[in-house]
Design a protein around this motif. Structure first.
Motif, PDB file in Angstrom:
ATOM      1  N   LEU A  25       0.952  -1.025  -0.136  1.00  0.00           N
ATOM      2  CA  LEU A  25       0.281   0.022   0.039  1.00  0.00           C
ATOM      3  C   LEU A  25       0.866   0.955   0.064  1.00  0.00           C
ATOM      4  N   ARG A  26       0.462   2.446  -0.094  1.00  0.00           N
ATOM      5  CA  ARG A  26       1.240   3.294  -1.005  1.00  0.00           C
ATOM      6  C   ARG A  26      -0.231   4.105   0.287  1.00  0.00           C
ATOM      7  N   LEU A  27       0.694   5.221   0.952  1.00  0.00           N
ATOM      8  CA  LEU A  27      -0.242   5.953   1.968  1.00  0.00           C
ATOM      9  C   LEU A  27      -0.007   7.111   1.326  1.00  0.00           C
ATOM     10  N   ALA A  28      -1.393   7.868   2.051  1.00  0.00           N
ATOM     11  CA  ALA A  28      -1.761   8.923   1.353  1.00  0.00           C
ATOM     12  C   ALA A  28      -0.934   9.915   2.207  1.00  0.00           C
ATOM     13  N   PRO A  29      -1.007  11.429   2.162  1.00  0.00           N
ATOM     14  CA  PRO A  29      -0.741  12.444   2.504  1.00  0.00           C
ATOM     15  C   PRO A  29      -1.433  12.196   3.806  1.00  0.00           C
ATOM     16  N   GLY A  30      -0.637  12.580   5.097  1.00  0.00           N
ATOM     17  CA  GLY A  30      -1.135  12.568   6.193  1.00  0.00           C
ATOM     18  C   GLY A  30      -1.199  11.302   6.902  1.00  0.00           C
ATOM     19  N   GLN A  31      -1.382   9.967   6.350  1.00  0.00           N
ATOM     20  CA  GLN A  31      -0.961   9.054   7.190  1.00  0.00           C
ATOM     21  C   GLN A  31       0.341   8.292   7.472  1.00  0.00           C
ATOM     22  N   GLU A  32       0.191   7.433   8.416  1.00  0.00           N
ATOM     23  CA  GLU A  32       1.493   6.925   8.869  1.00  0.00           C
ATOM     24  C   GLU A  32       1.513   5.463   9.078  1.00  0.00           C
TER      25      GLU A  32
END
Length: 458
Positions: free
Chosen positions: A99-106
């Motif tokens: 998965l490629r994280l969305a901006p703001g995710q960790e």
């Protein structure tokens, strides 16, 4: 009547198929996963990926450009978008998704939702691994791989690397002495500690390494591996003689390293070393792995003379733990308990043992001795190990990471056979020759006499 007959004709095979699937799931989980579990879980994941991510709070608001495009082309409501998903890669034990994280995710957001994802997709467990900034791997395990341990077919091997157990996420647990030089292994009686030690010795036997043992139980644990051992001490008196020899060997290796560092000026930097692994192959001494079984026996004293001997042995063990890595000397310390109540120096020695493996113990204090100072949350996991699962343990290191592992079954005869077949690899260390164990001569098995039938004559 005809409808009932048709129903029975159809229902019989369906019931048999369902019963067979239930039996396979209970008795052969790997086969059940490959035939039934994998397709079902894949369909669940593909059909519910977006809704599950939204329910777990793992979606984010779409970009402004995407929102404008949706409004311009359709009349639908702009909904949050899940992380971008890669190709689903099936394995023999589960699934892997990148998965490629969305901006703001960790990654911690996905780790916190692992239990929800497990129930939503009908798998045994979900584990999150960081690949690089902004990218994580979701490892879905289809069944309990620690119930019947099967090591992966392809396992990375190398010098001083032994695949000794299986982690709960279906990856091999590799004991790497170059990365974690010293380790403490605790476990109560019949917890699987001896099986773990057996795998280590059998895995190191075919390698170019000297194996040294201290077994104060009269050698009952390590004596079967005598053909491959360079030295063996079976009581505290012999251990008190062996440890100074190892310390002297360590000091001689440091002299060799210093001599290499004192070579002529202008020598390339890559030829200047601070441990034996930087020495040329023809100058590098063979590494030594010291196995100490039932370490508490070295601390127990009955008289004043025994106390002096104990202090000397503990001091030498601490020196080997502090300085032995650069000289290629590694410690594998095993016992049932190992705490400050053993005596002076116990806590200091434990602090030098980077790796920790805790099998089933009899009390919480023993688990705290092994894991409390490196991973407090792992103490409860170690205390919950059931007696019905020997070999199950909690492995951690001083980085704070930990995981459940289980050692596969290896018979004592097979491990001893491996040591006999690799007996020719015992290195020539003159200092350890007085401590070389006696190898009993195995009786030659003679075939039973063959009686031929007497010919019939006139």
């Amino acid at each position: 009547m005809s409808d009932l007959t048709t129903l029975l004709e159809v229902g019989g095979p369906v019931a048999a198929l369902g019963g067979g699937a239930a039996y396979a799931r209970a008795k052969h989980p790997a086969a059940y996963w490959s035939t039934v579990g994998l397709p079902v879980s894949t369909v669940r994941l593909l059909s519910s990926y977006g809704s599950v991510m939204e329910a777990c709070g793992l979606t984010v608001a779409p970009s402004r450009l995407r929102a404008l495009a949706v409004k311009a082309t359709t009349q639908r409501e702009v909904r949050p978008v899940p992380p971008r998903r890669g190709i689903i890669r099936p394995t023999t034990t589960g699934l892997r998704i990148r998965l490629r994280l969305a901006p703001g995710q960790e990654p911690a957001d996905f780790a916190a939702s692992a239990e929800r994802l497990r129930h939503a997709w009908g798998v045994h467990a979900v584990y999150v691994t960081t690949v690089k900034p902004g990218v994580v791997d979701l490892r879905l395990v289809g069944y309990d791989v620690l119930r019947r341990v099967r090591m992966p077919r392809k396992v990375a091997h190398g010098p001083l690397k032994v695949p000794v157990a299986l982690r709960e996420d279906a990856t091999p647990f590799i004991r790497d002495y170059r990365t974690i030089p010293h380790q403490l292994t605790l476990g109560a009686t019949l917890s699987g500690k001896s099986m773990y030690l057996r795998h280590l010795i059998a895995g190191l036997s075919p390698q170019s390494v000297a194996l040294v043992g201290i077994d104060c139980k009269r050698g009952v644990e390590l004596a079967p591996f005598a053909p491959r051992l360079s030295a063996l001490a079976t009581d505290p008196e012999q251990a008190a003689e062996l440890l100074p020899v190892l310390v002297n060997e360590m000091e001689d290796r440091y002299d060799l390293i210093k001599a290499r560092q004192g070579i002529a000026p202008g020598t390339p930097d890559e030829e200047i070393t601070s441990d034996i692994w930087g020495l040329p192959d023809h100058e590098r001494p063979v590494p030594i792995v010291l196995f100490v079984d039932e370490v508490a026996e070295l601390f127990l004293v009955a008289t004043k003379k025994d106390e002096e001997r104990r202090d000397e042995m503990v001091t030498q063990l601490i020196r080997l733990a502090q300085l032995g890595r650069a000289a290629g000397i590694y410690l594998e310390v095993c016992g049932q308990r190992f705490g400050a109540e053993l005596g002076k120096g116990a806590t200091m020695l434990r602090a030098q043992l980077t790796g920790r493996v805790c099998h089933r113990v009899n009390d919480e204090a023993s688990a705290k001795m092994a894991l409390g100072d490196i991973a407090p949350e792992a103490v409860q996991a170690a205390c919950s190990i059931a007696p019905e699962r020997p070999g199950l343990a909690v492995a951690g290191d001083t980085s704070g990471g930990w995981s459940r592992i289980r050692t596969p079954y290896l018979s004592l005869g097979d491990a001893a056979k491996t040591c006999r077949e690799s007996a020719h690899l015992v290195p020539d260390l003159p200092a350890l020759k007085p401590f070389r164990p006696d190898v009993p001569v195995r009786p030659v098995e003679t075939a039973a006499p063959v009686f031929l039938p007497r010919p019939v004559t006139d």
